[in-house]
Motif scaffolding. Structure first.
Motif, mmCIF file in Angstrom:
data_model
loop_
_atom_site.group_PDB
_atom_site.id
_atom_site.type_symbol
_atom_site.label_atom_id
_atom_site.label_comp_id
_atom_site.label_asym_id
_atom_site.label_seq_id
_atom_site.Cartn_x
_atom_site.Cartn_y
_atom_site.Cartn_z
ATOM 1 N N SER A 89 35.674 -22.287 -38.550
ATOM 2 C CA SER A 89 36.180 -21.026 -38.006
ATOM 3 C C SER A 89 35.261 -20.449 -36.939
ATOM 4 C CB SER A 89 36.379 -20.016 -39.136
ATOM 5 O OG SER A 89 35.152 -19.770 -39.804
ATOM 6 N N ILE A 90 33.952 -20.617 -37.089
ATOM 7 C CA ILE A 90 33.040 -20.047 -36.099
ATOM 8 C C ILE A 90 33.141 -20.799 -34.774
ATOM 9 C CG2 ILE A 90 31.006 -21.431 -36.718
ATOM 10 C CD1 ILE A 90 29.324 -18.906 -36.246
ATOM 11 N N ALA A 91 33.521 -22.073 -34.835
ATOM 12 C CA ALA A 91 33.644 -22.859 -33.606
ATOM 13 C C ALA A 91 34.741 -22.310 -32.705
ATOM 14 C CB ALA A 91 33.915 -24.318 -33.945
ATOM 15 N N LYS A 92 35.711 -21.606 -33.288
ATOM 16 C CA LYS A 92 36.807 -21.045 -32.506
ATOM 17 C C LYS A 92 36.330 -19.950 -31.556
ATOM 18 C CE LYS A 92 40.170 -21.985 -36.171
ATOM 19 N NZ LYS A 92 41.123 -21.388 -37.140
ATOM 20 N N ILE B 169 22.880 -22.531 -32.343
ATOM 21 C CA ILE B 169 21.852 -22.354 -33.370
ATOM 22 C C ILE B 169 22.483 -22.408 -34.756
ATOM 23 C CG2 ILE B 169 20.220 -20.696 -34.360
ATOM 24 C CD1 ILE B 169 19.679 -19.746 -31.465
ATOM 25 N N ASN B 170 23.620 -21.759 -34.904
ATOM 26 C CA ASN B 170 24.323 -21.764 -36.187
ATOM 27 C C ASN B 170 24.668 -23.187 -36.620
ATOM 28 O OD1 ASN B 170 27.181 -21.824 -37.587
ATOM 29 N ND2 ASN B 170 26.293 -19.838 -38.111
ATOM 30 N N ARG B 171 25.259 -23.948 -35.715
ATOM 31 C CA ARG B 171 25.639 -25.329 -36.048
ATOM 32 C C ARG B 171 24.411 -26.168 -36.377
ATOM 33 N NH1 ARG B 171 28.847 -24.682 -31.406
ATOM 34 N NH2 ARG B 171 27.398 -25.966 -30.198
ATOM 35 N N SER B 172 23.379 -26.033 -35.573
ATOM 36 C CA SER B 172 22.179 -26.852 -35.755
ATOM 37 C C SER B 172 21.498 -26.551 -37.080
ATOM 38 C CB SER B 172 21.200 -26.605 -34.600
ATOM 39 O OG SER B 172 21.776 -26.935 -33.358
#
Length: 202
Positions: free
Chosen positions: A3-6, A75-78
């Motif tokens: 959802s955050i990728a959206k 940063i969140n994904r990493s």
């Protein structure tokens, strides 16, 4: 899709070279904003740090606000990927908390500008700031609920626990990694896990 990728406003590069350039820009933006802050940081400074021309920057981003948003998402994904990998084979929840906390603190050691970047994004882009923490909370809460179902932790309000522990870890990183480093990570992790394991009751 996560959802955050959206929230991303950047089209995914179609080539490895394009992806590598995008990551160079984001890492350069991290350094620029960590050192100078969002408002004093500049597109020319980001381009210089990335070793690209400003024209190349504008192939990926329209403005500083766009690169800050994408940086927070990056940063969140990493960090989530790093934490997930660190505990992937760990079945005991307390052990997972120990490993996860140490992994987080080591990440902060390598990226001390994280706090400044996130705090400034709260005012520049409140939507992505909130999404950053809510995405962590969702995964954390799911893990605690799964541990409850396995009998690994006691029953209780996993949502409240999630935000309590996230807040605790956030300020542990700020106090003992960013502000002062006189205590070892082992010492800090041991003290924190002792609290999680035994609480405050005598």
């Amino acid at each position: 899709m996560d959802s955050i990728a959206k929230l991303s406003q950047v089209a995914a590069p179609k080539t490895r070279r394009g992806q590598a350039t995008l990551e160079k820009i984001l890492l350069a933006a991290e350094s620029e904003f960590a050192e100078k802050g969002f408002h004093d940081g500049s597109i020319s400074g980001i381009a210089h740090r990335a070793g690209i021309g400003q024209g190349t920057f504008y192939l990926y981003f329209k403005c500083k606000e766009d690169v800050l948003r994408e940086l927070v998402l990056f940063i969140n994904r990493s960090l989530r990927a790093l934490l997930s990998e660190a505990i992937i084979d760990v079945s005991d929840r307390i052990d997972a908390e120990r490993i996860g906390l140490r992994t987080f603190l080591e990440y902060i050691q390598a990226h001390p500008g994280l706090y400044r970047i996130l705090q400034e994004s709260q005012f520049v882009d409140p939507e992505v700031y909130r999404a950053y923490y809510e995405s962590f909370a969702q995964g954390y809460n799911d893990a605690l609920m799964a541990a409850q179902q396995r009998g690994g932790i006691r029953d209780g309000d996993t949502e409240a626990w999630t935000w309590s522990m996230m807040g605790m870890m956030h300020f542990i990183g700020q106090r003992f990694v960013v502000w002062d480093t006189e205590r070892t990570l082992d010492d800090i992790v041991d003290s924190t896990i002792d609290l999680l394991s035994h609480g405050l009751k005598p």
